[in-house]
Scaffold this motif. Structure first.
Motif, PDB file in Angstrom:
ATOM      1  N   LEU A  48       0.815  -1.212   0.000  1.00 38.63           N
ATOM      2  CA  LEU A  48       0.000   0.000   0.000  1.00 38.63           C
ATOM      3  C   LEU A  48       0.848   1.262   0.000  1.00 38.63           C
ATOM      4  N   PHE A  49       0.335   2.288  -0.629  1.00 39.56           N
ATOM      5  CA  PHE A  49       0.933   3.609  -0.596  1.00 39.56           C
ATOM      6  C   PHE A  49       0.067   4.469   0.316  1.00 39.56           C
ATOM      7  N   LYS A  50       0.711   5.267   1.163  1.00 38.54           N
ATOM      8  CA  LYS A  50      -0.015   6.111   2.105  1.00 38.54           C
ATOM      9  C   LYS A  50       0.364   7.565   1.862  1.00 38.54           C
ATOM     10  N   ALA A  51      -0.634   8.443   1.899  1.00 35.13           N
ATOM     11  CA  ALA A  51      -0.416   9.881   1.751  1.00 35.13           C
ATOM     12  C   ALA A  51      -0.881  10.567   3.026  1.00 35.13           C
ATOM     13  N   ASP A  52       0.025  11.312   3.670  1.00 35.92           N
ATOM     14  CA  ASP A  52      -0.288  12.126   4.847  1.00 35.92           C
ATOM     15  C   ASP A  52      -0.128  13.582   4.459  1.00 35.92           C
ATOM     16  N   ILE A  53      -1.180  14.374   4.667  1.00 36.80           N
ATOM     17  CA  ILE A  53      -1.159  15.786   4.290  1.00 36.80           C
ATOM     18  C   ILE A  53      -1.458  16.626   5.524  1.00 36.80           C
ATOM     19  N   GLN A  54      -0.657  17.678   5.715  1.00 36.72           N
ATOM     20  CA  GLN A  54      -0.903  18.691   6.737  1.00 36.72           C
ATOM     21  C   GLN A  54      -0.856  20.049   6.049  1.00 36.72           C
ATOM     22  N   VAL A  55      -1.904  20.836   6.226  1.00 45.16           N
ATOM     23  CA  VAL A  55      -1.945  22.168   5.635  1.00 45.16           C
ATOM     24  C   VAL A  55      -2.213  23.170   6.748  1.00 45.16           C
ATOM     25  N   HIS A  56      -1.313  24.125   6.885  1.00 42.07           N
ATOM     26  CA  HIS A  56      -1.457  25.206   7.849  1.00 42.07           C
ATOM     27  C   HIS A  56      -2.122  26.353   7.093  1.00 42.07           C
ATOM     28  N   VAL A  57      -3.452  26.467   7.238  1.00 48.93           N
ATOM     29  CA  VAL A  57      -4.206  27.416   6.416  1.00 48.93           C
ATOM     30  C   VAL A  57      -4.297  28.807   7.027  1.00 48.93           C
ATOM     31  N   GLY A  58      -4.069  28.923   8.309  1.00 52.30           N
ATOM     32  CA  GLY A  58      -4.153  30.220   8.964  1.00 52.30           C
ATOM     33  C   GLY A  58      -3.573  30.131  10.357  1.00 52.30           C
ATOM     34  N   ARG A  59      -3.529  31.244  11.042  1.00 52.27           N
ATOM     35  CA  ARG A  59      -2.956  31.272  12.383  1.00 52.27           C
ATOM     36  C   ARG A  59      -3.683  30.282  13.289  1.00 52.27           C
ATOM     37  N   GLY A  60      -2.972  29.244  13.694  1.00 55.12           N
ATOM     38  CA  GLY A  60      -3.523  28.261  14.614  1.00 55.12           C
ATOM     39  C   GLY A  60      -4.474  27.256  13.997  1.00 55.12           C
ATOM     40  N   ILE A  61      -4.637  27.265  12.688  1.00 56.24           N
ATOM     41  CA  ILE A  61      -5.572  26.330  12.053  1.00 56.24           C
ATOM     42  C   ILE A  61      -4.792  25.377  11.164  1.00 56.24           C
ATOM     43  N   MET A  62      -4.765  24.112  11.561  1.00 55.35           N
ATOM     44  CA  MET A  62      -4.061  23.058  10.833  1.00 55.35           C
ATOM     45  C   MET A  62      -5.093  22.033  10.371  1.00 55.35           C
ATOM     46  N   VAL A  63      -5.051  21.699   9.097  1.00 53.50           N
ATOM     47  CA  VAL A  63      -5.939  20.683   8.537  1.00 53.50           C
ATOM     48  C   VAL A  63      -5.073  19.483   8.181  1.00 53.50           C
ATOM     49  N   GLN A  64      -5.487  18.292   8.643  1.00 48.61           N
ATOM     50  CA  GLN A  64      -4.717  17.079   8.380  1.00 48.61           C
ATOM     51  C   GLN A  64      -5.608  16.039   7.729  1.00 48.61           C
ATOM     52  N   SER A  65      -4.966  15.185   6.929  1.00 47.03           N
ATOM     53  CA  SER A  65      -5.694  14.114   6.270  1.00 47.03           C
ATOM     54  C   SER A  65      -4.717  13.020   5.880  1.00 47.03           C
ATOM     55  N   ALA A  66      -5.229  11.805   5.790  1.00 42.93           N
ATOM     56  CA  ALA A  66      -4.411  10.669   5.360  1.00 42.93           C
ATOM     57  C   ALA A  66      -5.287   9.697   4.584  1.00 42.93           C
ATOM     58  N   ALA A  67      -4.672   8.977   3.653  1.00 41.91           N
ATOM     59  CA  ALA A  67      -5.393   7.969   2.873  1.00 41.91           C
ATOM     60  C   ALA A  67      -4.397   6.942   2.362  1.00 41.91           C
ATOM     61  N   GLU A  68      -4.899   5.746   2.063  1.00 41.40           N
ATOM     62  CA  GLU A  68      -4.076   4.661   1.528  1.00 41.40           C
ATOM     63  C   GLU A  68      -4.698   4.131   0.246  1.00 41.40           C
ATOM     64  N   SER A  69      -3.832   3.648  -0.637  1.00 40.08           N
ATOM     65  CA  SER A  69      -4.288   3.040  -1.874  1.00 40.08           C
ATOM     66  C   SER A  69      -3.169   2.153  -2.417  1.00 40.08           C
ATOM     67  N   ASP A  70      -3.471   1.421  -3.467  1.00 41.07           N
ATOM     68  CA  ASP A  70      -2.449   0.556  -4.052  1.00 41.07           C
ATOM     69  C   ASP A  70      -1.527   1.325  -5.004  1.00 41.07           C
ATOM     70  N   GLN A  71      -1.810   2.614  -5.253  1.00 40.88           N
ATOM     71  CA  GLN A  71      -0.981   3.484  -6.088  1.00 40.88           C
ATOM     72  C   GLN A  71      -0.817   4.829  -5.380  1.00 40.88           C
ATOM     73  N   PRO A  72       0.299   5.544  -5.590  1.00 45.50           N
ATOM     74  CA  PRO A  72       0.507   6.808  -4.882  1.00 45.50           C
ATOM     75  C   PRO A  72      -0.445   7.933  -5.304  1.00 45.50           C
ATOM     76  N   TYR A  73      -0.784   8.014  -6.582  1.00 43.30           N
ATOM     77  CA  TYR A  73      -1.667   9.089  -7.039  1.00 43.30           C
ATOM     78  C   TYR A  73      -3.064   8.997  -6.408  1.00 43.30           C
ATOM     79  N   PRO A  74      -3.728   7.829  -6.448  1.00 40.24           N
ATOM     80  CA  PRO A  74      -5.045   7.741  -5.802  1.00 40.24           C
ATOM     81  C   PRO A  74      -4.984   7.959  -4.287  1.00 40.24           C
TER      82      PRO A  74
END
Length: 197
Positions: A48-74
């Protein structure tokens, strides 16, 4: 937006970096014109390929997400869609929050990481080590933001956090919101009892 794309046990090529940059800028750019930074970690675990994303969109606001798939793009696309969905859901509250935050002050807090020791006991005369207990967290400088309860719940959900400690804007006391095992949100407000006494 400052973007960092890293690979763990995976070579991230130029085509994938470009795809990540374009997709993330499009998803976040709809809701925030000037996000601060984003970190994307693509890793490979067995098949499996796993993607972990963290986006700091503003002062004190962090958005996080993760997903897995058999390919990196999906894997990345699914994680990016989750971020876009959360930002879409909370867009108006996030925009209103920036205006209310100007007079708010943050309370400093500290924590540190302490290694736990393994428990040992004797079975048939031999010493057997049990599983190590979870690590205890205490000692690093952080800020406890002054928020309303709905803002705290929103930040907890945006960051996919199990719990969030905050100062309640209504009375200044320290409160906690947390994700319960049944999926609902719990709220601890010791200030409510003190105000009623």
């Amino acid at each position: 937006m400052q973007l960092t794309v890293k690979g763990k046990q995976l070579d991230v090529g130029d085509a994938l970096r470009t795809h990540v940059a374009d997709s993330l800028n499009a998803a976040v750019g709809k809701y925030f014109t000037k996000p601060l930074e984003a970190n994307v970690v693509l890793s490979r675990e067995a098949h499996l390929f796993k993607a972990d994303i963290q986006v700091h969109v503003g002062r004190g606001i962090m958005v996080q997400s993760a997903a897995e798939s058999d390919q990196p793009y999906p894997a990345f696309d699914t994680a990016c869609e989750k971020i876009a969905k959360r930002l879409r859901r909370y867009k108006s509250r996030l925009r209103n929050h920036h205006g209310a935050e100007n007079g708010a002050e943050a309370l400093p807090a500290r924590y540190q990481i302490l290694e736990a020791e393994a428990d040992t006991h004797h079975v048939d005369g031999e010493e057997v080590a049990e599983a190590v207990h979870p690590v205890v967290i205490a000692e690093m400088q952080t800020q406890i933001e002054t928020l309303t309860v709905s803002e705290a719940v929103m930040r907890m959900e945006l960051g996919e956090l199990p719990a969030l400690l905050f100062r309640n804007r209504a009375h200044g006391g320290v409160n906690l919101v947390y994700r319960r095992r049944d999926g609902n949100v719990g709220w601890v407000d010791p200030g409510a009892e003190q105000a009623g006494a």
